[in-house]
Design a protein around this motif. Structure first.
Motif, PDB file in Angstrom:
ATOM      1  N   ILE A  98       0.697  -1.374  -0.022  1.00 39.88           N
ATOM      2  CA  ILE A  98      -0.037  -0.014  -0.098  1.00 39.88           C
ATOM      3  C   ILE A  98       0.981   1.202   0.021  1.00 39.88           C
ATOM      4  N   GLN A 151      -5.310   3.124   5.790  1.00 39.69           N
ATOM      5  CA  GLN A 151      -5.139   4.572   5.471  1.00 39.69           C
ATOM      6  C   GLN A 151      -5.394   5.505   6.594  1.00 39.69           C
ATOM      7  N   LEU A 166      -3.782  -2.134  -6.762  1.00 43.98           N
ATOM      8  CA  LEU A 166      -3.206  -3.175  -6.317  1.00 43.98           C
ATOM      9  C   LEU A 166      -3.670  -4.469  -7.175  1.00 43.98           C
ATOM     10  N   VAL A 217      -7.165   2.573  -4.334  1.00 49.28           N
ATOM     11  CA  VAL A 217      -5.909   1.773  -4.207  1.00 49.28           C
ATOM     12  C   VAL A 217      -6.230   0.273  -4.344  1.00 49.28           C
ATOM     13  N   GLN A 218      -7.235  -0.055  -3.806  1.00 47.21           N
ATOM     14  CA  GLN A 218      -7.585  -1.432  -4.065  1.00 47.21           C
ATOM     15  C   GLN A 218      -7.707  -1.888  -5.444  1.00 47.21           C
ATOM     16  N   THR A 233       1.076   4.188  -2.855  1.00 46.66           N
ATOM     17  CA  THR A 233       0.426   5.589  -2.500  1.00 46.66           C
ATOM     18  C   THR A 233       1.493   6.636  -3.055  1.00 46.66           C
ATOM     19  N   ALA A 263      -9.682   4.193  -0.562  1.00 52.83           N
ATOM     20  CA  ALA A 263      -9.429   2.731  -0.551  1.00 52.83           C
ATOM     21  C   ALA A 263     -10.113   2.003  -1.733  1.00 52.83           C
ATOM     22  N   ILE A 301      -7.405  -1.858   3.500  1.00 57.91           N
ATOM     23  CA  ILE A 301      -6.827  -0.808   3.022  1.00 57.91           C
ATOM     24  C   ILE A 301      -7.593   0.535   3.840  1.00 57.91           C
TER      25      ILE A 301
END
Length: 129
Positions: free
Chosen positions: A70, A107, A91, A87-88, A74, A84, A103
């Protein structure tokens, strides 16, 4: 908390044969459910109930490695604007699958000011219309 890893003394795969090896019919079954609009988190219990196939999730990463993944991702977002879900998604494109709730929690601990900023931005952008 991640399941602790124990060395496999016998040299065999500690998780046994793969799901696809034991149940090659799983792919069309899953696709049928997804086409019907079933949510991913509802798939496992539904498949277990209707097809008697048990699906378990074996985490790919321990907590430290997940946090590092993560953090590395980021770094591409210097403004901290990614939530989130974003980001998910990014990923997953790299082959790392983590629960969104993990996540989000990460964060909140790592940069609570970024989380608050995103909430303010959402309120401002929705109230402008």
């Amino acid at each position: 908390m991640a399941t602790p890893w124990y060395p496999n003394e016998e040299g065999r795969n500690q998780y046994g044969a793969s799901l696809l090896t034991n149940h090659p019919e799983i792919i069309p079954i899953v696709q049928t459910y997804l086409d019907r609009g079933v949510k991913v988190k509802e798939l496992s219990p539904m498949i277990a109930r209707e097809h008697e196939i048990t699906i378990t999730w074996n985490p790919q990463l321990d907590l430290d490695a997940a946090g590092i993944a993560i953090l590395q991702l980021t770094q591409e977002d210097p403004l901290g604007a990614w939530g989130a879900r974003k980001v998910q998604e990014k990923l997953r494109l790299r082959g790392i699958h983590l629960p969104r709730t993990f996540i989000e929690d990460f964060q909140h601990v790592r940069a609570p000011e970024d989380v608050e900023m995103r909430k303010v931005l959402i309120k401002v952008s929705t109230s402008a219309f």
